[in-house]
Structures are given as C-alpha cells and as structure tokens.
Design an enzyme around this catalytic site. Structure first.
Site, short mmCIF file in Angstrom:
data_model
loop_
_atom_site.label_atom_id
_atom_site.label_comp_id
_atom_site.label_asym_id
_atom_site.label_seq_id
_atom_site.Cartn_x
_atom_site.Cartn_y
_atom_site.Cartn_z
N GLU A 18 0.00 -8.99 -5.43
CA GLU A 18 -1.35 -7.79 -4.60
C GLU A 18 -0.90 -6.32 -5.22
O GLU A 18 0.00 -6.05 -5.77
CB GLU A 18 -0.49 -8.28 -3.02
CG GLU A 18 -1.85 -9.68 -2.96
CD GLU A 18 -1.12 -9.44 -0.95
OE1 GLU A 18 -2.12 -10.12 -0.84
OE2 GLU A 18 0.06 -8.98 -0.81
N CYS B 96 4.02 -0.16 2.62
CA CYS B 96 4.92 -0.69 2.02
C CYS B 96 6.23 -1.57 3.03
O CYS B 96 6.14 -1.93 3.77
CB CYS B 96 6.02 0.72 2.15
SG CYS B 96 7.31 0.57 1.27
#
Length: 357
Positions: free
Chosen positions: A105, A343
């Site tokens: 990703e 994150c």
C-alpha cells in the site's frame, strides 16, 4: 503483468548506458532511455521515438519498461488516497527464492500546494513494533528498486508530488541497497533530478545500516523513537535491543544537520505510557545539542493491541514543553484514518496470503 524480460525501470542512468552498449547501441542511447523513463514516464519501449525502430525492437526483445499501475484505490474524506500496487518482490515463503507477485500500500497526502507520497519498501516488516499493523503481517520480501520507484512512476497524482517519505510498509534500512539506489535515481541529474531535501527516509535504527545511509545519502532522516526510556522502548520496539536509541542519537551527533539536511524523530503518543513530564524531560536530555525536531503522532488503534491514544491536550502540553526547552516539536495531522491509511495502519496481509494459497 509479470514478464521474464529484464526491467528498465529502477536502473540508474549509468546502468542504462551499459544496457545500450551491450546491445550494440551508441552510449548516448542510454541517456535517451533515461529521459524517456524518468522525465517522460513512458509505459512501453515503442514510445521511445528518438531511438531507431531497429534499436527499439532490439531493446524490447530483452527488456520492458516494467511500470505497473495500481490495481485498487481508496479515497479518504480528507482527500488522502491509498493505492494498492503489485510488486515483484523476492519471496521467502518457499525454500527456494522465487519472484512472485505480491502487494503493498502507498499513500498520497494532498495538503494545499504540497503533495506527499508515503512509499513502501518491503512486503511486511521484520521489526514487529507493537503498535504497527504492518509488522503484524510478518515479513514476505524486499521490494526491488523498480517496485519502489513504480509507486512514484505509476502514481496518478505524480505531477503533484512535492516530497516523498519512506514511511510506508517495511524498514528502509533493512532493504538499504534498493532504497539507496531508488533515492540515487530520484536525485540524479539524468534521473528525476530532485533535491535530496524532497526525500525523507525513516528508520528504527539498525546498526551499520543507518551509518551507511548517513554516509552515502543527503536525504533527510527520521528516527522512530516512541520512548526515550530504553526498557520501555524495548517493550514497544524490539529493535531497541540491537541498536539502543541512545546509540542512535550518538551516531547522529557525528553528522551536520544545521543546514538543509534535516533530522527528525517520530513519536507516537500513548496516554499515560509515554506522554508524561518524565518522558518530556528524558527527551530533552537525550536530544540535547542535536539539531533536530520531534513529530508527535496520534496512535491509531489496531486489532489485539491494548494501547490507549493520548488526548489532544496532553500532546499539546508535551509539544509546548519540548519546544520551550529547545527541541522544536510539532503535532502531525492525522490523515486517512477512515481508509486505514494513517500511520501504523498499512497492511496487505490478506492479499499476500491469497497469493500463496
């Protein structure tokens, strides 16, 4: 999508010159190929129209461009876009090393006139940090230089990019040869011709590897700290055992970050765990005299990990204390959480498991 031909993408301008010469083409044809790749972003050798038809056919008999577009995307309500890229990593799933199609990703983050791309360098990760979803999927292989660059090369928003951060899936220093080669191509005059200050490479700190990166690259460096206390950092990050954060900081002190090159520390805040004044004072002591900044990051909950995220007020208190005591500190805006692009949330475990079934 997979091919037995050798891939041009990911080869340096010097290597492309060698390719041309080995095929009996003039040396300057290597510069032409580099321009078609890294300036024009062609997807086929047929598009390299200033090469003769004979030379295009000769090149195409052994090589392909190697660009692979993303196969899926998700758009966040805040404009962040997460792409799913196929990669040709070296598989470690079998007893013999083979090349297999896997997935990573990649996250594009628009912010006014800035466009940041968070690229991946491995399928999974060996570091197994407690708070990171990528580490939970295990390690399945290193991305080639071509696969690292393809996340930029085949990005629909490529022309909007202002900077790239190696903060996606994987530990960059654990795939250092390919990461360095990718940054070399990004900064080469006959490559992308970017300034190194447009590129930030992150690391937990790996002995030997981090020093080599600092010696061989002028790109920014970002160190994952997450706690200044060794025992606590070890409980969050197994890498602390191999290269303690104090040793990492001592190494960084040997380099000059007073000009354009920047050193930063990433710090995910957990409520009551690493966001206290004890931690703030320890960070100030640890970083004293080092030209750097600290980025405070909100924790995004992942399955089966019982860690609480610090609230906004506590993060602001931590930011203000550090800044007042000489450590410039910011709170990083959380982007793409609703599509699991923030994150610590990147993972392709399910897709990569399917490729092995």
């Amino acid at each position: 999508m997979m091919t037995n031909k050798k891939v041009l993408l990911g080869q340096t301008p010097a290597e492309l010159k060698t390719v041309a010469q080995q095929l009996g083409m003039p040396a300057f044809a290597g510069q032409q190929i580099a321009k078609w790749l890294y300036d024009k972003h062609v997807t086929s050798i047929d598009e390299m129209t200033n090469l003769s038809k004979t030379n295009r056919e000769l090149l195409a008999s052994q090589y392909c461009v190697g660009a692979m577009p993303p196969i899926d995307s998700q758009r966040s309500q805040d404009g962040t876009v997460k792409y799913l890229f196929p990669v040709r990593c070296d598989s470690i799933a079998t007893t013999e090393t083979t090349t297999t199609l896997r997935f990573v990703e990649t996250v594009f983050i628009p912010d006014g006139e800035r466009g940041t791309l968070c690229v991946s360098c491995q399928v999974g990760c060996k570091m197994n940090c407690l708070f990171c979803q990528t580490g939970k999927q295990g390690f399945h292989g290193n991305l080639t230089t071509a696969d690292i660059l393809n996340q930029i090369y085949s990005l629909p928003e490529r022309d909007l990019l202002t900077n790239v951060v190696f903060m996606g899936q994987g530990e960059p220093m654990d795939n250092l040869d390919n990461v360095l080669k990718a940054t070399d191509i990004l900064t080469a005059a006959n490559g992308y011709a970017w300034s190194p200050k447009r590129i930030t490479v992150s690391s937990v700190g790996l002995r030997g590897k981090l020093k080599r990166f600092l010696d061989e690259s002028q790109c920014h460096v970002a160190i994952s700290m997450h706690s200044p206390l060794p025992d606590q950092r070890l409980s969050l990050m197994p890498a602390e055992k191999a290269m303690p954060i104090a040793e990492t900081v001592d190494l960084l002190r040997q380099y000059d970050f007073t000009h354009q090159r920047r050193c930063s520390f990433e710090y995910i805040c957990f409520a009551g765990l690493n966001d206290t004044m004890e931690h703030a004072r320890a960070i100030v002591r640890l970083l004293k005299g080092l030209e750097c900044r600290v980025n405070l990051i909100r924790f995004h909950q992942i399955p089966d990990v019982d860690l609480p995220s610090a609230d906004e007020q506590r993060m602001e208190q931590l930011r203000d204390y550090l800044t007042q005591h000489g450590v410039f500190t910011t709170i990083r805006a959380s982007r793409g959480q609703d599509i699991f692009a923030a994150c610590g949330l990147l993972s392709t475990a399910r897709l990569n498991e399917e490729t092995l079934s």
